[in-house]
Design a protein around this motif. Sequence first.
Motif, PDB file in Angstrom:
ATOM      1  N   ASP A 150     -13.590   8.636  -6.159  1.00 60.98           N
ATOM      2  CA  ASP A 150     -13.771   7.221  -6.435  1.00 60.98           C
ATOM      3  C   ASP A 150     -13.615   6.942  -7.933  1.00 60.98           C
ATOM      4  OD1 ASP A 150     -14.582   4.533  -5.420  1.00 60.98           O
ATOM      5  OD2 ASP A 150     -16.224   4.820  -6.843  1.00 60.98           O
ATOM      6  N   ALA A 151     -14.203   7.794  -8.757  1.00 61.77           N
ATOM      7  CA  ALA A 151     -14.099   7.625 -10.210  1.00 61.77           C
ATOM      8  C   ALA A 151     -12.660   7.845 -10.687  1.00 61.77           C
ATOM      9  CB  ALA A 151     -15.044   8.589 -10.920  1.00 61.77           C
ATOM     10  N   VAL A 152     -11.956   8.798 -10.071  1.00 60.15           N
ATOM     11  CA  VAL A 152     -10.552   9.028 -10.431  1.00 60.15           C
ATOM     12  C   VAL A 152      -9.717   7.790 -10.105  1.00 60.15           C
ATOM     13  CG1 VAL A 152      -8.494  10.407  -9.956  1.00 60.15           C
ATOM     14  CG2 VAL A 152     -10.729  11.518 -10.082  1.00 60.15           C
ATOM     15  N   GLN A 153      -9.931   7.232  -8.933  1.00 62.91           N
ATOM     16  CA  GLN A 153      -9.178   6.054  -8.514  1.00 62.91           C
ATOM     17  C   GLN A 153      -9.412   4.880  -9.471  1.00 62.91           C
ATOM     18  OE1 GLN A 153     -10.292   4.444  -4.670  1.00 62.91           O
ATOM     19  NE2 GLN A 153      -8.183   3.881  -4.213  1.00 62.91           N
ATOM     20  N   ALA A 188     -11.325   2.512   0.183  1.00 64.01           N
ATOM     21  CA  ALA A 188     -11.946   3.784   0.558  1.00 64.01           C
ATOM     22  C   ALA A 188     -11.008   4.649   1.389  1.00 64.01           C
ATOM     23  CB  ALA A 188     -13.244   3.529   1.323  1.00 64.01           C
ATOM     24  N   ALA A 189     -10.078   4.014   2.102  1.00 69.72           N
ATOM     25  CA  ALA A 189      -9.131   4.762   2.935  1.00 69.72           C
ATOM     26  C   ALA A 189      -7.903   5.212   2.149  1.00 69.72           C
ATOM     27  CB  ALA A 189      -8.691   3.907   4.120  1.00 69.72           C
ATOM     28  N   LEU A 190      -7.836   4.873   0.872  1.00 64.81           N
ATOM     29  CA  LEU A 190      -6.645   5.160   0.077  1.00 64.81           C
ATOM     30  C   LEU A 190      -6.942   6.132  -1.055  1.00 64.81           C
ATOM     31  CD1 LEU A 190      -5.344   1.474  -0.242  1.00 64.81           C
ATOM     32  CD2 LEU A 190      -4.715   3.163   1.485  1.00 64.81           C
ATOM     33  N   ARG A 191      -7.909   7.018  -0.870  1.00 68.51           N
ATOM     34  CA  ARG A 191      -8.371   7.872  -1.967  1.00 68.51           C
ATOM     35  C   ARG A 191      -7.669   9.217  -2.066  1.00 68.51           C
ATOM     36  NH1 ARG A 191     -14.900   6.919  -1.514  1.00 68.51           N
ATOM     37  NH2 ARG A 191     -14.929   4.813  -2.362  1.00 68.51           N
ATOM     38  N   ARG A 192      -6.850   9.582  -1.089  1.00 72.63           N
ATOM     39  CA  ARG A 192      -6.316  10.946  -1.091  1.00 72.63           C
ATOM     40  C   ARG A 192      -5.503  11.284  -2.345  1.00 72.63           C
ATOM     41  NH1 ARG A 192      -2.232  14.014   1.800  1.00 72.63           N
ATOM     42  NH2 ARG A 192      -1.549  12.175   2.961  1.00 72.63           N
ATOM     43  N   ALA A 197      -8.671  15.427  -9.618  1.00 75.06           N
ATOM     44  CA  ALA A 197      -8.535  14.676 -10.867  1.00 75.06           C
ATOM     45  C   ALA A 197      -7.368  15.170 -11.709  1.00 75.06           C
ATOM     46  CB  ALA A 197      -9.836  14.755 -11.661  1.00 75.06           C
ATOM     47  N   GLN A 198      -7.172  16.482 -11.775  1.00 79.44           N
ATOM     48  CA  GLN A 198      -6.096  17.015 -12.621  1.00 79.44           C
ATOM     49  C   GLN A 198      -4.724  16.672 -12.047  1.00 79.44           C
ATOM     50  OE1 GLN A 198      -6.630  18.454 -15.685  1.00 79.44           O
ATOM     51  NE2 GLN A 198      -4.412  18.093 -15.842  1.00 79.44           N
ATOM     52  N   VAL A 199      -4.601  16.745 -10.733  1.00 73.67           N
ATOM     53  CA  VAL A 199      -3.325  16.377 -10.097  1.00 73.67           C
ATOM     54  C   VAL A 199      -3.033  14.898 -10.337  1.00 73.67           C
ATOM     55  CG1 VAL A 199      -2.160  16.090  -7.875  1.00 73.67           C
ATOM     56  CG2 VAL A 199      -3.420  18.197  -8.367  1.00 73.67           C
ATOM     57  N   THR A 228       5.985   5.389  -5.747  1.00 70.00           N
ATOM     58  CA  THR A 228       6.477   5.745  -4.415  1.00 70.00           C
ATOM     59  C   THR A 228       5.732   6.955  -3.861  1.00 70.00           C
ATOM     60  OG1 THR A 228       8.280   7.029  -5.433  1.00 70.00           O
ATOM     61  CG2 THR A 228       8.763   4.771  -4.765  1.00 70.00           C
ATOM     62  N   THR A 229       5.382   7.901  -4.723  1.00 70.64           N
ATOM     63  CA  THR A 229       4.648   9.085  -4.269  1.00 70.64           C
ATOM     64  C   THR A 229       3.257   8.711  -3.783  1.00 70.64           C
ATOM     65  OG1 THR A 229       5.843  10.548  -5.781  1.00 70.64           O
ATOM     66  CG2 THR A 229       3.727  11.344  -4.941  1.00 70.64           C
ATOM     67  N   THR A 230       2.524   7.943  -4.584  1.00 72.02           N
ATOM     68  CA  THR A 230       1.161   7.567  -4.174  1.00 72.02           C
ATOM     69  C   THR A 230       1.191   6.632  -2.968  1.00 72.02           C
ATOM     70  OG1 THR A 230       1.187   5.832  -5.881  1.00 72.02           O
ATOM     71  CG2 THR A 230       0.111   7.917  -6.436  1.00 72.02           C
ATOM     72  N   GLU A 231       2.205   5.773  -2.897  1.00 78.36           N
ATOM     73  CA  GLU A 231       2.324   4.892  -1.731  1.00 78.36           C
ATOM     74  C   GLU A 231       2.500   5.713  -0.453  1.00 78.36           C
ATOM     75  OE1 GLU A 231       5.602   1.842   0.227  1.00 78.36           O
ATOM     76  OE2 GLU A 231       5.491   2.020  -1.959  1.00 78.36           O
ATOM     77  N   ARG A 232       3.385   6.710  -0.503  1.00 81.79           N
ATOM     78  CA  ARG A 232       3.617   7.531   0.686  1.00 81.79           C
ATOM     79  C   ARG A 232       2.326   8.209   1.145  1.00 81.79           C
ATOM     80  NH1 ARG A 232       4.043  12.632   0.791  1.00 81.79           N
ATOM     81  NH2 ARG A 232       4.584  12.800  -1.432  1.00 81.79           N
ATOM     82  N   ILE A 233       1.575   8.769   0.214  1.00 79.06           N
ATOM     83  CA  ILE A 233       0.331   9.461   0.556  1.00 79.06           C
ATOM     84  C   ILE A 233      -0.673   8.487   1.165  1.00 79.06           C
ATOM     85  CG2 ILE A 233      -1.647  10.716  -0.380  1.00 79.06           C
ATOM     86  CD1 ILE A 233       0.266  11.771  -2.570  1.00 79.06           C
ATOM     87  N   MET A 234      -0.820   7.312   0.543  1.00 78.46           N
ATOM     88  CA  MET A 234      -1.819   6.358   1.024  1.00 78.46           C
ATOM     89  C   MET A 234      -1.444   5.763   2.376  1.00 78.46           C
ATOM     90  SD  MET A 234      -3.284   4.481  -2.423  1.00 78.46           S
ATOM     91  CE  MET A 234      -1.732   4.140  -3.275  1.00 78.46           C
ATOM     92  N   LEU A 235      -0.163   5.479   2.584  1.00 77.39           N
ATOM     93  CA  LEU A 235       0.254   4.935   3.866  1.00 77.39           C
ATOM     94  C   LEU A 235       0.139   5.960   4.991  1.00 77.39           C
ATOM     95  CD1 LEU A 235       3.316   2.667   2.969  1.00 77.39           C
ATOM     96  CD2 LEU A 235       0.975   1.990   3.513  1.00 77.39           C
ATOM     97  N   GLU A 236       0.343   7.230   4.672  1.00 78.11           N
ATOM     98  CA  GLU A 236       0.137   8.288   5.664  1.00 78.11           C
ATOM     99  C   GLU A 236      -1.312   8.292   6.142  1.00 78.11           C
ATOM    100  OE1 GLU A 236       1.297  11.884   3.792  1.00 78.11           O
ATOM    101  OE2 GLU A 236       3.453  11.593   4.136  1.00 78.11           O
ATOM    102  N   ASP A 237      -2.247   8.110   5.207  1.00 78.69           N
ATOM    103  CA  ASP A 237      -3.654   8.088   5.582  1.00 78.69           C
ATOM    104  C   ASP A 237      -3.994   6.881   6.430  1.00 78.69           C
ATOM    105  OD1 ASP A 237      -4.004  10.412   4.252  1.00 78.69           O
ATOM    106  OD2 ASP A 237      -5.170   9.603   2.581  1.00 78.69           O
ATOM    107  N   LEU A 238      -3.435   5.725   6.085  1.00 72.31           N
ATOM    108  CA  LEU A 238      -3.706   4.529   6.877  1.00 72.31           C
ATOM    109  C   LEU A 238      -3.126   4.648   8.274  1.00 72.31           C
ATOM    110  CD1 LEU A 238      -3.206   1.527   4.413  1.00 72.31           C
ATOM    111  CD2 LEU A 238      -5.324   2.337   5.442  1.00 72.31           C
ATOM    112  N   ALA A 239      -1.960   5.297   8.373  1.00 75.61           N
ATOM    113  CA  ALA A 239      -1.331   5.463   9.689  1.00 75.61           C
ATOM    114  C   ALA A 239      -2.165   6.355  10.590  1.00 75.61           C
ATOM    115  CB  ALA A 239       0.070   6.029   9.532  1.00 75.61           C
TER     116      ALA A 239
END
Length: 239
Positions: A150-153, A188-192, A197-199, A228-239
Amino acid sequence: MADPLSHWEDDVEALPRETIVDVLESRLREDILAGRHPAGTYLPPERTLADGYGVTRTTLKHAFGRLAQAGLLETRHGVGTRVRDYLRLGGADLLPMLVRHSSDWIGEIFEVRCSIGALIAERAAARATDRQRGELRKLLTAVGDAADPDAVQLADLEVHRALARATGNRVYVLLTNTLFNAYLPVRAALRRPFTDAQVAHDRLEPVVEAVAVGDEAGARRAAEQYLTTTERIMLEDLA
């Protein structure tokens, strides 16, 4: 012996309870957004609607007032209450409410996020002051030092706010805030992308460094890659 919980209970603020106006507002909002009360049409007379929802007309008027403030209704005295065509007349401030209704909006929000974010990075590279470049590097370090996802986001978000400020254009700042607020209901669903933190730091670093050295094209490319990278990761989680 004193109850060890008594002091804690005194300090904790009670959570607000949902009122009948809250419930009715939510029901009406969902009925409007689901199309049960189509845009441009007038709602049934207040007495009929109040009876249908099992509430008083006073409660109904309070709910109407909130939905009018949100941009979904407009009341004309002596005529009635009409559902506004929010897609034609509404603004981006409606997005958080629309996301709560349907996560389908997220994909469209991310499309705008990517195009606007890349443009902001390019403009920031061209216009940032030395102080703003230093601030960006400091905020980037805070991303890597953040203690939990949460703090990283949130630290990541502050970098994007700083990028918008570095453009010297306040509209970009407001757009950045608007896009963040739009997906706040499902944050909360988009935290992956922020679990490490380092990544997260390393993923964002090319954007900050390109801006810091004034590389406009490089900043745009790096921002597009990041977004585009973070979007792909977050949309995968929502799906």
